[in-house]
Design a protein around this motif. Structure first.
Motif, PDB file in Angstrom:
ATOM      1  N   ILE A 109      38.424  44.302  55.225  1.00  0.00           N
ATOM      2  CA  ILE A 109      37.537  44.534  56.367  1.00  0.00           C
ATOM      3  C   ILE A 109      36.795  45.845  56.158  1.00  0.00           C
ATOM      4  N   ARG A 110      35.525  45.857  56.505  1.00  0.00           N
ATOM      5  CA  ARG A 110      34.695  47.065  56.418  1.00  0.00           C
ATOM      6  C   ARG A 110      34.174  47.401  57.815  1.00  0.00           C
ATOM      7  N   PHE A 111      33.861  48.677  58.033  1.00  0.00           N
ATOM      8  CA  PHE A 111      33.533  49.127  59.386  1.00  0.00           C
ATOM      9  C   PHE A 111      32.212  49.895  59.454  1.00  0.00           C
TER      10      PHE A 111
ATOM     11  N   SER B 117      43.000  45.391  50.274  1.00  0.00           N
ATOM     12  CA  SER B 117      43.352  45.793  48.915  1.00  0.00           C
ATOM     13  C   SER B 117      42.167  45.909  47.965  1.00  0.00           C
ATOM     14  N   VAL B 118      41.060  45.253  48.273  1.00  0.00           N
ATOM     15  CA  VAL B 118      39.909  45.262  47.365  1.00  0.00           C
ATOM     16  C   VAL B 118      39.067  46.508  47.604  1.00  0.00           C
ATOM     17  N   ARG B 119      38.739  47.198  46.514  1.00  0.00           N
ATOM     18  CA  ARG B 119      37.906  48.397  46.591  1.00  0.00           C
ATOM     19  C   ARG B 119      36.806  48.308  45.538  1.00  0.00           C
ATOM     20  N   VAL B 120      35.621  48.804  45.878  1.00  0.00           N
ATOM     21  CA  VAL B 120      34.544  48.839  44.889  1.00  0.00           C
ATOM     22  C   VAL B 120      34.807  49.988  43.920  1.00  0.00           C
ATOM     23  N   SER B 121      34.305  49.832  42.707  1.00  0.00           N
ATOM     24  CA  SER B 121      34.397  50.902  41.720  1.00  0.00           C
ATOM     25  C   SER B 121      33.296  51.918  41.971  1.00  0.00           C
ATOM     26  N   GLU B 122      33.599  53.169  41.731  1.00  0.00           N
ATOM     27  CA  GLU B 122      32.617  54.235  41.900  1.00  0.00           C
ATOM     28  C   GLU B 122      31.680  54.263  40.701  1.00  0.00           C
ATOM     29  N   GLY B 123      30.372  54.373  40.970  1.00  0.00           N
ATOM     30  CA  GLY B 123      29.445  54.622  39.878  1.00  0.00           C
ATOM     31  C   GLY B 123      28.417  53.533  39.658  1.00  0.00           C
ATOM     32  N   GLN B 124      27.650  53.719  38.576  1.00  0.00           N
ATOM     33  CA  GLN B 124      26.543  52.842  38.257  1.00  0.00           C
ATOM     34  C   GLN B 124      27.007  51.577  37.522  1.00  0.00           C
ATOM     35  N   PHE B 125      26.147  50.555  37.575  1.00  0.00           N
ATOM     36  CA  PHE B 125      26.329  49.312  36.824  1.00  0.00           C
ATOM     37  C   PHE B 125      27.699  48.680  37.054  1.00  0.00           C
ATOM     38  N   THR B 126      28.066  48.589  38.332  1.00  0.00           N
ATOM     39  CA  THR B 126      29.376  48.040  38.690  1.00  0.00           C
ATOM     40  C   THR B 126      29.282  46.867  39.665  1.00  0.00           C
ATOM     41  N   ASP B 127      28.068  46.425  40.001  1.00  0.00           N
ATOM     42  CA  ASP B 127      27.958  45.450  41.090  1.00  0.00           C
ATOM     43  C   ASP B 127      27.603  44.029  40.637  1.00  0.00           C
ATOM     44  N   ASN B 128      27.712  43.726  39.353  1.00  0.00           N
ATOM     45  CA  ASN B 128      27.329  42.395  38.883  1.00  0.00           C
ATOM     46  C   ASN B 128      28.392  41.323  39.135  1.00  0.00           C
ATOM     47  N   GLU B 129      29.647  41.729  39.260  1.00  0.00           N
ATOM     48  CA  GLU B 129      30.720  40.759  39.441  1.00  0.00           C
ATOM     49  C   GLU B 129      31.112  40.656  40.914  1.00  0.00           C
ATOM     50  N   GLU B 130      31.366  39.423  41.357  1.00  0.00           N
ATOM     51  CA  GLU B 130      31.832  39.212  42.726  1.00  0.00           C
ATOM     52  C   GLU B 130      33.280  39.662  42.855  1.00  0.00           C
ATOM     53  N   LEU B 131      33.594  40.319  43.954  1.00  0.00           N
ATOM     54  CA  LEU B 131      34.941  40.834  44.170  1.00  0.00           C
ATOM     55  C   LEU B 131      35.802  39.803  44.893  1.00  0.00           C
TER      56      LEU B 131
END
Length: 493
Positions: free
Chosen positions: A410-412, A389-403
């Motif tokens: 699962i990633r492949f 269910s968890v997906r990263v947001s598309e775009g810049q300046f989105t990786d500071n918060e832990e998901l």
């Protein structure tokens, strides 16, 4: 004023472009292909180190912000170093001695972390060159440490088998020191090309990419000469350009630079590439870059994220807010599952020491990389990038918060005869279900129809049992306990 030597250099640039195979237009540059090693390498190190590391306050934009009266840095500077007329940004140069810089030690640490390539910043927005230059005396060879820092690092990296790359952030220097003219400071007219603060022109609004004030021809030529000097002296395998290069004024000179760099690469017998942001270059003529973020879905083209160990600065400061190692590794897994590379920044101290927390995080990353290298280096995206269910947001300046990953996220990746499943949050009971590897009852549905030969877990001496049904591949790994993503290797007949 252009010197006679520089006039001859400009003629040489034109000659190299004329001899091809790349011309200075997007149609020709579209023939570019990404170097094979880049898509296999996955992980690189970015380095922000310069005069701003001596100040170590707030972030690497100190040189701009210390001259803006509304900024905290303006008052901090006055209280700490004195009035701007008596102690300006240039006065940090003698303080930058790099007395503890050990390039071999850096290279060994980056290699231990699992990096395959390294991007030290050659020149940041502040205009101080970290290399030996014939264009301006404001460089690390003639002033400050009086060492060719970039050259020493290149030698050390290549001795460790790492690929040397570098970046230029010079474009923003057009306006970066301009606010020093708004009050009595050491940033004042008259200025000429080659001066440290030159040209210090009025700062445009971020959206003003097709409007005046345009950078002058003199500044654009200076930018071209500086960048070509880096190319010819240090022969980087990749170049990175920061923002504002997307301004309309740079379009002609950027195409010229790209043609020169790509043709020089051909002459040297190696593929080179430019990493760019904000569509500064035409798609297909370089490597797409995403700052502190990601692309949400797997792409048919290789791309790169540039991000940092710290959330609030690219350079070393005394107030760094560090990401956790788990957060960085999870972000890395998201990126490689979608055909991207991660360029992770560290910020050495002004003395040349790499901070202890940076070392700790890099060492932990290296331990995880060593365990899971089969699933990382040389891998490709699988037919599905992710489930859960968890997906990263598309775009810049989105990786500071832990998901908030769960054991269903699962990633492949895939390589050779194997599919690799990264379980982002491994459960204590050791049981997971990979729904994308269920037995398919309908041969017309584009899910998994392969025959599984073996399932194992990377990096652990663990007993693994599994069974497959219409709900998924059910795996049990006894004795695996970690906070980091766990990777299962699914070999296919």
């Amino acid at each position: 004023m252009i010197s006679e030597r520089e006039r001859e250099y400009l003629k040489e640039i034109d000659r190299v472009i004329a001899e091809g195979p790349y011309d200075a237009d997007w149609n020709s540059l579209f023939q570019f292909t990404v170097p094979d090693w880049f898509s296999k390498a996955k992980f690189g190190i970015f380095i922000h180190w310069g005069l701003y590391s001596i100040v170590a306050h707030n972030n690497e934009w100190y040189s701009r912000n210390m001259y803006i009266q509304e900024k905290e840095e303006w008052e901090y500077h006055r209280k700490t170093f004195g009035e701007h007329t008596k102690f300006g940004y240039k006065d940090f140069i003698p303080m930058f001695t790099a007395e503890k810089f050990e390039p071999k030690e850096w290279a060994q640490l980056f290699k231990k972390a699992g990096a395959k390539y390294v991007f030290p910043v050659a020149e940041h927005h502040d205009g101080f060159q970290m290399y030996k230059s014939e264009i301006s005396k404001y460089n690390a060879w003639d002033m400050g440490p009086k060492r060719d820092l970039l050259g020493e690092l290149k030698t050390a990296l290549e001795e460790e088998g790492l690929i040397f790359c570098t970046s230029s952030h010079r474009a923003e220097h057009w306006f970066f020191m301009s606010h020093g003219k708004e009050f009595d400071s050491d940033v004042k007219e008259p200025m000429k090309r080659g001066d440290f603060y030159w040209p210090a022109m009025p700062e445009p609004e971020p959206q003003e990419l097709q409007s005046n004030p345009y950078p002058t021809e003199e500044f654009l030529t200076d930018w071209l000469l500086r960048t070509c000097e880096i190319i010819d002296k240090y022969q980087p395998s990749l170049l990175y350009f920061d923002w504002w290069l997307q301004h309309e004024a740079f379009k002609t000179v950027l195409k010229k630079l790209a043609a020169y760099y790509y043709n020089r690469g051909e002459q040297l017998g190696k593929k080179v590439a430019i990493c760019y942001k904000h569509d500064a270059m035409m798609f297909g003529s370089g490597i797409v870059e995403v700052e502190r973020g990601a692309l949400a879905e797997a792409k048919p083209f290789v791309w790169q994220t540039d991000t940092a160990i710290a959330k609030n600065s690219w350079c070393y400061t005394d107030t760094l807010e560090y990401k956790t190692c788990r957060q960085i590794i999870c972000n890395f897994v998201e990126i490689i599952s979608k055909n991207g590379n991660m360029l992770l920044n560290v910020g050495p101290k002004g003395t040349g020491e790499i901070p202890e927390e940076d070392r700790k995080i890099l060492t932990e990353i290296g331990t995880w990389m060593k365990k899971n290298e089969d699933a990382v280096y040389g891998s490709k995206p699988w037919r599905k990038a992710a489930e859960g269910s968890v997906r990263v947001s598309e775009g810049q300046f989105t990786d500071n918060e832990e998901l908030p990953y769960t054991n269903e996220d699962i990633r492949f990746t895939a390589k050779g005869d194997s599919i690799y499943a990264f379980v982002m949050c491994f459960p204590k009971n050791g049981q997971i279900t990979i729904r994308s590897l269920a037995e398919s009852e309908d041969q017309n549905v584009p899910e998994f129809h392969g025959l599984i030969e073996q399932v194992s877990v990377l990096g652990f001496d663990a007993e693994v049992t599994y069974n497959q049904d219409k709900n998924g591949l059910h795996v049990y790994a006894k004795g695996v306990d970690t906070e980091y993503p766990v990777v299962f290797k699914i070999q296919v007949k």
